[in-house]
Design an enzyme around this catalytic site. Structure first.
Site, mmCIF file in Angstrom:
data_model
loop_
_atom_site.group_PDB
_atom_site.id
_atom_site.type_symbol
_atom_site.label_atom_id
_atom_site.label_comp_id
_atom_site.label_asym_id
_atom_site.label_seq_id
_atom_site.Cartn_x
_atom_site.Cartn_y
_atom_site.Cartn_z
ATOM 1 N N SER A 175 40.059 33.789 22.506
ATOM 2 C CA SER A 175 41.208 34.349 21.829
ATOM 3 C C SER A 175 41.503 33.511 20.585
ATOM 4 O O SER A 175 40.604 33.234 19.808
ATOM 5 C CB SER A 175 42.392 34.416 22.784
ATOM 6 O OG SER A 175 43.318 35.345 22.329
ATOM 7 N N ASP B 152 39.237 45.196 25.624
ATOM 8 C CA ASP B 152 40.179 44.253 25.029
ATOM 9 C C ASP B 152 40.665 44.741 23.666
ATOM 10 O O ASP B 152 39.865 44.903 22.740
ATOM 11 C CB ASP B 152 39.493 42.895 24.888
ATOM 12 C CG ASP B 152 40.360 41.861 24.197
ATOM 13 O OD1 ASP B 152 41.596 42.039 24.178
ATOM 14 O OD2 ASP B 152 39.797 40.872 23.689
ATOM 15 N N HIS C 154 39.663 40.923 27.874
ATOM 16 C CA HIS C 154 39.846 39.723 27.070
ATOM 17 C C HIS C 154 39.183 38.504 27.705
ATOM 18 O O HIS C 154 39.510 38.128 28.829
ATOM 19 C CB HIS C 154 41.346 39.487 26.913
ATOM 20 C CG HIS C 154 41.730 38.657 25.742
ATOM 21 N ND1 HIS C 154 41.352 38.962 24.458
ATOM 22 C CD2 HIS C 154 42.475 37.519 25.651
ATOM 23 C CE1 HIS C 154 41.854 38.068 23.625
ATOM 24 N NE2 HIS C 154 42.534 37.181 24.324
#
Length: 489
Positions: free
Chosen positions: A170, A432, A457
């Site tokens: 991320s 995601d 994710h």
């Protein structure tokens, strides 16, 4: 990246943005990802590194203590050094005992470090979270932290001749890519998972991916969600409905809508039930101490399809109650004034100090990432870009013009989608929503993408399990082979 980019306290539990940050807290960029401190026991001892406050002002000699962790279980004398980058929440020591990166470390004989991000967790560079202090919070300062940590550790631990590999998921995935980009002499390769490398003020594509992800489970699911959301928007126009809405969604106090911000905050909070579940759908996160991993897209769409619960609005309320029950929330606080109070509390003991105040500051001064309902190709309504941008002024006195300029500078500095480097792999999952701001196709042989159908994710970073889809297992193997190949060069 989170996390994605706002933060809510629904009760005493910390709710965070997204992103799979390797830390507990945000991550991300989503505002609703529930996190608890890890319930897993870790033998990893927290250590402290003397770090510079301002890397870009030689006259500023102030220092602070940055937290880090070490795992030398698999370290071989000639092996690489792995550096896991912390993100927008407390660094979770559970990652020193779990995760795909340790599988790679065992095979490659790597020494493993994890460095907590400045201003998150226990890494406090300043006395408080005042806006004046937060000026030292940026991705550029964080990258300089990594560079200084890597340099000092290499010299003090005899690791200068080793090849260093950065890992992150991320926002930390973006940092992993940018670390290799900006400090190629210090980091040999990077695995930048679910990394939103392109900054963007308005990010309506997030909810467009949410719609597609819901439709992948049941084509009617996003249509039912839209019907419910549209009904709720209409009800909010009539104050005589507020008593029923308060009861339907088990609000902590009677619903009060005195401004568009009040309604936007309420509508965004409820949409967050779907946003968070989609973002982390079926990710193997239990080792982090995360609860609610059994609530998936399939579960939410099942509730929305259950006609016995009533009309789509009633099913939407049922989803909200399901999420509250899952996270042991007694009632839902949807007061924007309470949110404003929490987000402007500058104490390290404040309700937003777990990462909310810090991460939103970074979105206002670097990234944007605001998940608005401005696109017609998504099922939600009522929280437009203006609602998000106004919070930058409310919390930090950052204007819309300053925000736009900051985002433009971020892309100018890092290159956005047009990143130019080598030995960086970019894994992303099709479920995601953050993949819309990431690298999903090969830039070059030295900048490959690994696009994993049907995963969410940071899925490839979590520990493998028997029920993982074959494409996820293959992706993990492919990433390992790339790293192995690069390290042998």
């Amino acid at each position: 990246m989170a996390l994605h980019s706002r933060w809510v306290v629904l009760c005493t539990i910390l709710f965070v943005f997204s992103l799979c940050t390797v830390g507990k807290g945000h991550k991300g960029f989503l505002k609703f990802a529930p996190r608890l401190q890890s319930t897993q026991n870790s033998e990893a001892e927290e250590k402290w590194f003397i770090q510079k406050l301002d890397h870009f002002n030689g006259q500023d000699t102030r220092e602070w203590k940055q937290r880090y962790f070490v795992n030398d279980t698999y370290a071989q004398p000639d092996g690489p050094v792995f550096l896991m980058i912390g993100g927008e929440g407390p660094a979770n020591p559970a990652w020193m005992d779990h995760g795909t990166w340790l599988t790679y470390a065992e095979k490659l004989g790597a020494l493993c470090f994890m460095l907590e991000h400045r201003f998150y967790g226990k890494s406090h560079p300043t006395a408080d979270l005042s806006t004046d202090g937060l000026r030292f919070l940026s991705s550029r300062q964080a990258l300089a932290d990594l560079a200084h940590f890597r340099t000092v550790m290499a010299e003090s631990q005899g690791l200068s001749s080793r090849k260093w590999v950065a890992f992150g998921g991320s926002y930390p995935g973006s940092l992993a890519a940018w670390f290799r980009l900006k400090y190629p002499h210090l980091v040999y390769a990077s695995a930048a998972t679910s990394a939103p490398v392109h900054a963007q003020v308005n990010f309506p594509e997030y909810l467009e991916v949410v719609r597609r992800s819901l439709a992948s489970e049941n084509s009617n699911c996003p249509l039912l969600v839209k019907a419910a959301s549209d009904t709720l928007v209409e009800l909010l126009k009539d104050p005589t409905t507020y008593d029923n809405i308060t009861k339907d969604f088990n609000l902590c106090s009677k619903l009060q809508i005195q401004s568009e911000r009040d309604s936007a905050y309420f509508l965004e909070t409820l949409a967050g039930n779907f946003m968070d579940v989609v973002q982390y759908n079926q990710d193997n996160r239990a080792f982090e101490g995360v609860i609610g991993t059994n609530v998936t897209i399939e579960v939410l769409c099942g509730v929305m399809a259950d006609a016995s619960l009533g009309d789509p609005y009633a099913r939407y309320a049922a989803v909200a109650r399901l999420m509250m029950e899952t996270f042991s929330i007694k009632c839902l606080d949807v007061s924007f004034s309470n949110y404003l109070r929490d987000m402007t509390n500058t104490s390290w003991d404040g309700p937003a100090a777990g990462g909310g105040r810090q991460w939103v500051y970074q979105t206002c001064t670097e990234f944007g990432f605001y998940q608005s309902t401005d696109s017609p190709n998504q099922p939600f309504a009522g929280f437009p870009l203006e609602y998000h941008v106004k919070q930058c002024a409310d919390f930090y006195n950052v204007s819309a013009e300053q925000l736009a300029e900051a985002v433009a500078q971020t892309n100018e500095y890092y290159g956005g989608y047009d990143i130019r480097s080598s030995r960086i792999v970019f894994p992303n999952g099709s479920i995601d929503p953050w993949h819309a701001l990431g690298i999903t196709s090969n830039i070059s042989p030295e900048l490959p993408a690994v696009f994993i159908k049907g995963t969410a994710h940071c899925a490839n970073m979590y520990p493998a399990r028997s029920q993982d889809p074959p494409q996820l297992a293959l992706a993990r193997d492919h990433i390992f082979l790339l790293l192995q190949q690069w390290l042998q060069q």
